[in-house]
Design a protein around this motif. Sequence first.
Motif, PDB file in Angstrom:
ATOM      1  N   MET A   1      -8.154   1.667   4.709  1.00  0.00           N
ATOM      2  CA  MET A   1      -6.914   1.917   4.786  1.00  0.00           C
ATOM      3  C   MET A   1      -6.421   3.045   3.707  1.00  0.00           C
ATOM      4  SD  MET A   1      -4.638  -1.592   4.944  1.00  0.00           S
ATOM      5  CE  MET A   1      -3.628  -1.264   5.508  1.00  0.00           C
TER       6      MET A   1
ATOM      7  N   TYR B   1       5.485  10.333   2.876  1.00  0.00           N
ATOM      8  CA  TYR B   1       3.711   9.966   3.058  1.00  0.00           C
ATOM      9  C   TYR B   1       3.578   9.059   4.118  1.00  0.00           C
ATOM     10  CZ  TYR B   1       3.518  11.298  -1.989  1.00  0.00           C
ATOM     11  OH  TYR B   1       4.206  12.317  -3.516  1.00  0.00           O
ATOM     12  N   TYR B   2       2.712   8.972   4.645  1.00  0.00           N
ATOM     13  CA  TYR B   2       2.224   8.366   5.546  1.00  0.00           C
ATOM     14  C   TYR B   2       1.058   7.426   5.186  1.00  0.00           C
ATOM     15  CZ  TYR B   2       4.381  12.237   8.209  1.00  0.00           C
ATOM     16  OH  TYR B   2       5.115  12.953   8.790  1.00  0.00           O
ATOM     17  N   CYS B   3       1.291   6.602   5.858  1.00  0.00           N
ATOM     18  CA  CYS B   3       0.260   5.504   6.029  1.00  0.00           C
ATOM     19  C   CYS B   3      -0.713   5.614   6.548  1.00  0.00           C
ATOM     20  CB  CYS B   3       1.237   4.137   5.903  1.00  0.00           C
ATOM     21  SG  CYS B   3      -0.445   2.620   6.192  1.00  0.00           S
TER      22      CYS B   3
ATOM     23  N   GLU C   1       5.983   1.754   6.643  1.00  0.00           N
ATOM     24  CA  GLU C   1       6.117   2.038   5.844  1.00  0.00           C
ATOM     25  C   GLU C   1       7.277   1.808   5.224  1.00  0.00           C
ATOM     26  OE1 GLU C   1       3.276   5.707   7.091  1.00  0.00           O
ATOM     27  OE2 GLU C   1       5.552   4.971   7.497  1.00  0.00           O
TER      28      GLU C   1
ATOM     29  N   TRP D   1      -3.108   6.093   1.916  1.00  0.00           N
ATOM     30  CA  TRP D   1      -2.105   7.265   2.350  1.00  0.00           C
ATOM     31  C   TRP D   1      -2.035   8.836   2.319  1.00  0.00           C
ATOM     32  CZ3 TRP D   1       2.658   4.654   2.572  1.00  0.00           C
ATOM     33  CH2 TRP D   1       2.286   3.482   2.096  1.00  0.00           C
TER      34      TRP D   1
ATOM     35  N   THR E   1      -1.750  -5.374   4.310  1.00  0.00           N
ATOM     36  CA  THR E   1      -1.132  -4.264   3.670  1.00  0.00           C
ATOM     37  C   THR E   1      -1.497  -3.813   2.611  1.00  0.00           C
ATOM     38  OG1 THR E   1       0.837  -6.359   3.666  1.00  0.00           O
ATOM     39  CG2 THR E   1       1.634  -4.629   2.391  1.00  0.00           C
TER      40      THR E   1
ATOM     41  N   ARG F   1      -4.937  -3.734  -2.129  1.00  0.00           N
ATOM     42  CA  ARG F   1      -4.332  -3.853  -0.797  1.00  0.00           C
ATOM     43  C   ARG F   1      -4.133  -5.602  -0.901  1.00  0.00           C
ATOM     44  NH1 ARG F   1      -8.579  -1.720   3.549  1.00  0.00           N
ATOM     45  NH2 ARG F   1      -7.610  -4.138   4.656  1.00  0.00           N
TER      46      ARG F   1
ATOM     47  N   TYR G   1      -0.149  -0.548  -0.648  1.00  0.00           N
ATOM     48  CA  TYR G   1       0.551  -0.618  -1.453  1.00  0.00           C
ATOM     49  C   TYR G   1       0.075   0.694  -2.048  1.00  0.00           C
ATOM     50  CZ  TYR G   1       1.660  -5.742  -1.399  1.00  0.00           C
ATOM     51  OH  TYR G   1       2.379  -6.809  -0.889  1.00  0.00           O
TER      52      TYR G   1
ATOM     53  N   LEU H   1       2.052   0.298  12.374  1.00  0.00           N
ATOM     54  CA  LEU H   1       2.419   0.775  10.567  1.00  0.00           C
ATOM     55  C   LEU H   1       3.504   0.663  10.311  1.00  0.00           C
ATOM     56  CD1 LEU H   1      -0.431   1.946   9.756  1.00  0.00           C
ATOM     57  CD2 LEU H   1      -0.774  -0.277   9.726  1.00  0.00           C
TER      58      LEU H   1
ATOM     59  N   SER I   1       5.124   0.252   0.454  1.00  0.00           N
ATOM     60  CA  SER I   1       4.307  -0.633   1.070  1.00  0.00           C
ATOM     61  C   SER I   1       3.688   0.006   2.928  1.00  0.00           C
ATOM     62  CB  SER I   1       5.487  -1.886   0.861  1.00  0.00           C
ATOM     63  OG  SER I   1       5.271  -2.161  -0.568  1.00  0.00           O
ATOM     64  N   CYS I   2       2.927  -0.528   3.361  1.00  0.00           N
ATOM     65  CA  CYS I   2       3.172  -0.056   4.766  1.00  0.00           C
ATOM     66  C   CYS I   2       1.886  -1.784   5.541  1.00  0.00           C
ATOM     67  CB  CYS I   2       1.547   0.358   4.632  1.00  0.00           C
ATOM     68  SG  CYS I   2       1.414   0.861   6.077  1.00  0.00           S
TER      69      CYS I   2
END
Length: 121
Positions: free
Chosen positions: A34, A93-95, A6, A36, A77, A71, A79, A4, A21-22
């Motif tokens: 998915m 911020y982590y995906c 970001e 965040w 992806t 998404r 968002y 992943l 975005s991821c």
Amino acid sequence: QVQLVESGGGLVQAGGSLRLSCVASGSIFSINHMGWYRQAPGKQRELVAGITSGGSTNYADFVKGRFTISRDNAKNTVYLQMNTLKPEDTAVYYCNALVALVFGPGNVEVWGQGTPVTVPS
């Protein structure tokens, strides 16, 4: 393996907006959930927003009405549109994704490397 990546973090003044975005890549059969998360200095990682493959969403109370998760399943992806940012939104911020692999049973949970968001007070 699945990765992943970001992007979209940065420095923004209070009241401003950012879009994270991821993108997921690798041996992906499908992506279920998915989300965040964020982690501020000295604090635990916390959920910001999540979205299922069908588009159902959930949000932490502290971002309701300000952030929107979406998404694109065709692009693997997710968002995060962040509006009306506040200094307390400052964090990495982590995906996160729950992925069904092309090869192998079950799902694997994958994390991105994080993207920093800074909102000066």
